[in-house]
Design an enzyme around this catalytic site. Structure first.
Site, short mmCIF file in Angstrom:
data_model
loop_
_atom_site.label_atom_id
_atom_site.label_comp_id
_atom_site.label_asym_id
_atom_site.label_seq_id
_atom_site.Cartn_x
_atom_site.Cartn_y
_atom_site.Cartn_z
N ASP A 115 0.82 -1.21 0.00
CA ASP A 115 0.00 0.00 0.00
C ASP A 115 0.86 1.26 0.00
O ASP A 115 2.01 1.25 0.43
CB ASP A 115 -0.96 0.01 1.19
CG ASP A 115 -0.24 -0.12 2.53
OD1 ASP A 115 0.68 -0.95 2.64
OD2 ASP A 115 -0.60 0.62 3.48
N GLU B 71 0.05 -1.10 5.88
CA GLU B 71 1.12 -0.51 6.69
C GLU B 71 0.92 0.99 6.83
O GLU B 71 1.20 1.57 7.87
CB GLU B 71 2.48 -0.81 6.05
CG GLU B 71 3.68 -0.53 6.96
CD GLU B 71 4.21 0.90 6.86
OE1 GLU B 71 5.08 1.25 7.67
OE2 GLU B 71 3.77 1.65 5.96
#
Length: 369
Positions: free
Chosen positions: A73, A133
């Site tokens: 991400d 994350e």
């Protein structure tokens, strides 16, 4: 072991071209799942939520288990940092090029090289590609809560090919203060919630960061990152919202810090409340661990020198592994932290290729028969 640089850079380009702003990682994870299958691996989905999953590839068997981890991400686009890859002067530009798709590409290239070599593993190598994350870190944490285990972890992040065994912990608080509205010409008859917020923040800063500095990463800090309140200059605001980013350093723990904060807010009962938006302990891996020594050895072979050991002000998923499983974890990868989340993100492709070679060499050092 032979790292295919052409394949690595091609994969890196494809990854940067796929939008994956958290929590919308599904497209890139489906691509990686197909790519890993094409390479002959058997990727397993580790579910986080509906339509959100980590990917785990495992080769070898038994202990010890070395995990190579990187996250798919990104933060939202900013300036020229958009999901469109561009190579210029030996650099890959684009959103996520450094944080963290360079590490993913390097790790995939490394595990491919190991699987195609004659190296026999005396243990297990895991490639763990995670989500969230940049959100509230539920990707790795959910996997651990559901039973994932390993013995040591290298988390790929843009560390400029330096070793990070120690980094800051993180506590993000959302705070609301309350006041009493009245006309702006008679503020003494109301209670200004914005003034109250500034008073609260001033006191909180002292409570939250007054503890010893760490020799590698410096002092604890607090940043007032968001403040919102009021709707007109001639009205006393009765509500103010803010968010602060507190960075703690070893040996301070989240538990100790939260105890300080709870006691502080006891004096603000009825005037203010807070909510924990994100938290993570500091990372603190011994510098004489087998993992740190293996990375140093790989650096000497590939770079001609051992990677410098540094501290980091940032927080990473490495801590989730250390806190959740109790293992040694080190952050190491291509790219510079200054480029992460920037308006013109890039990474030097030479570093990406070197990182792949180091990941492969570390695996051979720690796991080869």
């Amino acid at each position: 072991m032979r790292i295919d640089d052409k394949y690595l850079i091609n994969l890196h380009t494809k990854l940067v071209n796929i939008p994956s702003v958290f929590p919308n990682e599904k497209e890139i994870m489906l691509f990686l799942e197909d790519e890993l299958k094409r390479l002959g691996f058997t990727p397993h989905r580790l579910m986080v939520k509906q339509n959100r999953f980590n990917l785990l590839v495992r080769i070898g068997n038994g202990s010890p288990i070395l995990c190579l981890n990187a996250h798919s991400d990104t933060v939202p686009p900013s300036g020229e940092s958009v999901p469109k890859a561009k190579i210029k002067n030996g650099r890959m530009y684009g959103l996520g090029s450094a944080d963290d798709k360079a590490s993913i590409a390097a790790m995939v290239a490394a595990i491919r090289a190991i699987s195609e070599s004659d190296v026999k593993l005396n243990g297990t190598l895991d490639l763990f590609i995670s989500v969230d994350e940049e959100g509230d870190a539920q990707g790795v944490r959910s996997a651990i809560e559901n039973g994932y285990k390993c013995d040591m972890v290298i988390t790929g992040e843009p560390t400029n090919l330096q070793m990070v065994p120690t980094h800051c912990g993180l506590l993000i608080l959302e705070i609301t203060t309350y006041g009493k509205s009245t006309h702006g010409s008679i503020p003494m008859q109301g209670v200004n919630a914005i003034d109250r917020m500034f008073e609260l923040i001033s006191g909180l800063r002292k409570v939250a960061i007054e503890y010893p500095s760490h020799p590698l990463i410096g002092p604890g800090t607090m940043n007032l990152g968001i403040i919102k309140g009021g709707d007109r200059p001639n009205r006393v605001p009765n509500r103010c919202e803010a968010a602060v980013d507190i960075r703690l350093v070893p040996p301070m723990t989240i538990k100790e810090l939260l105890n300080r904060i709870r006691q502080y807010f006891d004096d603000w009962e009825g005037k203010a409340v807070y909510n924990i938006a994100k938290q993570g302990e500091p990372l603190n891996t011994p510098h004489d661990s087998n993992l740190v020594r293996a990375l140093a050895s790989a650096g000497e072979k590939i770079l001609g020198r051992a990677p410098e050991i540094v501290g980091w002000r940032g927080w990473t998923d490495a801590e989730s592994f250390q806190t959740g499983i109790g293992v040694d974890a080190v952050v190491f990868g291509p790219g510079e932290l200054e480029q992460a989340h920037s308006a013109n993100e890039y990474v030097d492709l030479e570093q990406v290729c070197l990182a792949a070679r180091i990941y492969a060499d570390v695996t051979a050092t720690l796991l080869a028969k």
